[in-house]
Scaffold this active site. Structure first.
Site, PDB file in Angstrom:
ATOM      1  N   GLN A  10       0.804  -1.211   0.000  1.00  0.00           N
ATOM      2  CA  GLN A  10       0.000   0.000   0.000  1.00  0.00           C
ATOM      3  C   GLN A  10       0.844   1.272   0.000  1.00  0.00           C
ATOM      4  O   GLN A  10       0.302   2.374   0.036  1.00  0.00           O
ATOM      5  CB  GLN A  10      -0.928   0.000   1.222  1.00  0.00           C
ATOM      6  CG  GLN A  10      -1.927  -1.133   1.227  1.00  0.00           C
ATOM      7  CD  GLN A  10      -2.760  -1.167   2.503  1.00  0.00           C
ATOM      8  OE1 GLN A  10      -2.662  -0.298   3.366  1.00  0.00           O
ATOM      9  NE2 GLN A  10      -3.591  -2.185   2.634  1.00  0.00           N
TER      10      GLN A  10
ATOM     11  N   HIS B 122      -0.983  -0.208   5.641  1.00  0.00           N
ATOM     12  CA  HIS B 122      -1.530   0.758   6.604  1.00  0.00           C
ATOM     13  C   HIS B 122      -0.579   1.919   6.881  1.00  0.00           C
ATOM     14  O   HIS B 122      -0.258   2.236   8.017  1.00  0.00           O
ATOM     15  CB  HIS B 122      -1.906   0.046   7.908  1.00  0.00           C
ATOM     16  CG  HIS B 122      -3.033  -0.928   7.762  1.00  0.00           C
ATOM     17  ND1 HIS B 122      -3.678  -1.483   8.845  1.00  0.00           N
ATOM     18  CD2 HIS B 122      -3.638  -1.447   6.668  1.00  0.00           C
ATOM     19  CE1 HIS B 122      -4.632  -2.314   8.424  1.00  0.00           C
ATOM     20  NE2 HIS B 122      -4.613  -2.297   7.092  1.00  0.00           N
TER      21      HIS B 122
ATOM     22  N   GLU C  52     -15.514   3.410   9.211  1.00  0.00           N
ATOM     23  CA  GLU C  52     -16.061   4.519   9.992  1.00  0.00           C
ATOM     24  C   GLU C  52     -15.928   5.858   9.276  1.00  0.00           C
ATOM     25  O   GLU C  52     -15.006   6.071   8.479  1.00  0.00           O
ATOM     26  CB  GLU C  52     -15.299   4.651  11.317  1.00  0.00           C
ATOM     27  CG  GLU C  52     -15.324   3.448  12.213  1.00  0.00           C
ATOM     28  CD  GLU C  52     -14.475   3.631  13.455  1.00  0.00           C
ATOM     29  OE1 GLU C  52     -14.553   2.769  14.343  1.00  0.00           O
ATOM     30  OE2 GLU C  52     -13.720   4.642  13.543  1.00  0.00           O
TER      31      GLU C  52
ATOM     32  N   TYR D 149     -10.037   7.177  19.343  1.00  0.00           N
ATOM     33  CA  TYR D 149     -11.073   6.679  18.428  1.00  0.00           C
ATOM     34  C   TYR D 149     -11.229   5.154  18.466  1.00  0.00           C
ATOM     35  O   TYR D 149     -11.912   4.583  17.633  1.00  0.00           O
ATOM     36  CB  TYR D 149     -10.815   7.222  17.016  1.00  0.00           C
ATOM     37  CG  TYR D 149     -11.223   8.679  16.995  1.00  0.00           C
ATOM     38  CD1 TYR D 149     -12.484   9.072  16.565  1.00  0.00           C
ATOM     39  CD2 TYR D 149     -10.385   9.645  17.530  1.00  0.00           C
ATOM     40  CE1 TYR D 149     -12.891  10.389  16.631  1.00  0.00           C
ATOM     41  CE2 TYR D 149     -10.782  10.969  17.608  1.00  0.00           C
ATOM     42  CZ  TYR D 149     -12.036  11.335  17.156  1.00  0.00           C
ATOM     43  OH  TYR D 149     -12.445  12.640  17.242  1.00  0.00           O
TER      44      TYR D 149
ATOM     45  N   TYR E 144     -11.020 -10.635  10.891  1.00  0.00           N
ATOM     46  CA  TYR E 144     -11.141 -11.136   9.532  1.00  0.00           C
ATOM     47  C   TYR E 144     -11.537 -12.609   9.502  1.00  0.00           C
ATOM     48  O   TYR E 144     -11.001 -13.433  10.246  1.00  0.00           O
ATOM     49  CB  TYR E 144      -9.818 -10.967   8.775  1.00  0.00           C
ATOM     50  CG  TYR E 144      -9.587  -9.583   8.229  1.00  0.00           C
ATOM     51  CD1 TYR E 144     -10.546  -8.957   7.431  1.00  0.00           C
ATOM     52  CD2 TYR E 144      -8.408  -8.890   8.491  1.00  0.00           C
ATOM     53  CE1 TYR E 144     -10.341  -7.686   6.918  1.00  0.00           C
ATOM     54  CE2 TYR E 144      -8.189  -7.616   7.978  1.00  0.00           C
ATOM     55  CZ  TYR E 144      -9.163  -7.027   7.193  1.00  0.00           C
ATOM     56  OH  TYR E 144      -8.956  -5.756   6.677  1.00  0.00           O
TER      57      TYR E 144
END
Length: 382
Positions: free
Chosen positions: A81, A149, A247, A257, A268
């Site tokens: 990513q 991430h 979210e 959060y 998962y």
């Protein structure tokens, strides 16, 4: 920042097939991009800055469809990513012509992290645009052997501070020892920086010797969308859950959060909840909108509020890219009451990575995430 090749590729703006049921036409502005990740409208200009994950930064002519590579983009670590990610312009651009980029970098041990850099955009003549005086402003700690991430959206708030999301780097564990709950590191946070990369004196944890001074919010998993509400000046953020649990959040300074001690998703491949539900705890902020485990989720990407005249029925709505679901979500927003109203561009097989609104025309620009991808424009049906 490192060097790069500059190329000018001529193109044209072509109309795509548009359903008669759509309230808009879809036009290809430019094609053939490799995983475009982010866009920024150049103020007072017909051009659009676009990042491609493999490391290219380009200036796209919104009217003619040509695009020119900008020399001097940072050398990035392209993995999973990671790569060249977000782009943001200084609030005083073009008087202050600096461009801010987020990207992944690696060390000699093959570990990687998220970095923030800035440089001056030299592009007045339009021929050979380049970034000059490049410098790295902030490097997230710790470095990890992970390809996922990284975050990493970057947005200037109404206070002219730079807010940057950093992902949790796929660190394991669902307990209070997780990196996202540990304020002594940058992972799973939103950072708040001065435009020069220094730490604002009023950041929420500057007086906490056990916390990183740059942290603005924490307890995040992987936020890949962020935008400012044009009326309330609130900072809104979209965040990936685990198995669902995606979210939409409104950021509050110093707040937790929840990830992973409070989450609406599941582990998962299971129907096993992760932690408590956020609404059941008073030490975390409940998302303003979420997708529970079993809902199918909404893997979110770039987002923006519609604040233009081209689509008056969308005024004040929130537009959010959906990756795996392959559409652009349109949400009505009343304070913090949110509801999904429409699935735009559905059925085209497009992973929607980013969306911006041109202030001069009110048209909507959408970046499709693919190895051979377009930037498209939504305009009213004639």
């Amino acid at each position: 920042m490192g060097g790069g090749l500059t190329a000018a590729l001529a193109g044209c703006v072509d109309a795509l097939e548009t359903s008669v049921d759509d309230p808009f036409a879809v036009e290809t502005v430019v094609d053939g991009l490799a995983h475009p990740w982010a866009m920024a409208i150049v103020p007072g200009d017909s051009r659009l800055l676009v990042t491609e994950r493999e490391g290219r930064l380009s200036l796209v002519d919104r009217e003619g469809g040509s695009h020119t590579e900008v020399d001097g983009a940072p050398v990035v670590y392209v993995t999973g990513q990671g790569g060249l990610l977000d782009v943001a312009l200084h609030p005083d651009f073009p008087d202050d012509p600096r461009v801010y980029l987020t990207y992944s970098i690696a060390n000699d041990d093959g570990e990687s992290t998220t970095a923030v850099g800035r440089a001056r955009l030299e592009a007045d003549d339009g021929d050979d645009p380049e970034l000059t005086d490049g410098t790295e402003l902030y490097v997230a700690e710790p470095w990890l052997d992970s390809s996922g991430h990284f975050g990493s959206r970057a947005v200037f708030g109404p206070d002219d501070r730079l807010y940057v999301s950093v992902g949790d780097r796929r660190e394991d564990g669902f307990d209070a020892e997780h990196v996202s709950q540990d304020r002594s590191n940058d992972l799973g946070t939103t950072l708040r920086l001065e435009p020069d990369g220094s730490i604002p004196d009023d950041n929420p944890f500057v007086d906490d010797e056990d916390a990183v001074d740059a942290i603005y919010t924490y307890g995040h998993r992987n936020a890949q969308g962020m935008t400012v509400h044009p009326e309330t000046d609130e900072l809104w953020q979209s965040e990936h859950g685990e198995e669902d649990g995606d979210e939409l959040n409104v950021l509050e300074a110093g707040s937790n959060y929840g990830w992973p001690i409070a989450h609406y998703g599941c582990a998962y491949g299971t129907d096993e909840p992760i932690g408590d539900e956020p609404a059941d705890r008073d030490d975390v902020v409940d998302p303003v909108y979420y997708w529970k485990c079993g809902s199918g989720g909404f893997p979110p990407a770039g987002m923006t509020f519609y604040d233009g005249d081209t689509f008056p029925e969308w005024q004040g709505d929130l537009l959010v890219g959906n990756l795996a679901g392959q559409y652009l979500g349109r949400f009505s927003v009343d304070g913090t009451d949110v509801s999904e109203k429409d699935r735009l561009l559905e059925g085209r097989g497009w992973r929607i990575r980013d969306v911006v609104v041109a202030p001069d025309t009110g048209d909507v620009y959408v970046a499709v995430d693919d190895g051979d991808a377009p930037i498209v424009r939504l305009t009213p049906q004639e």
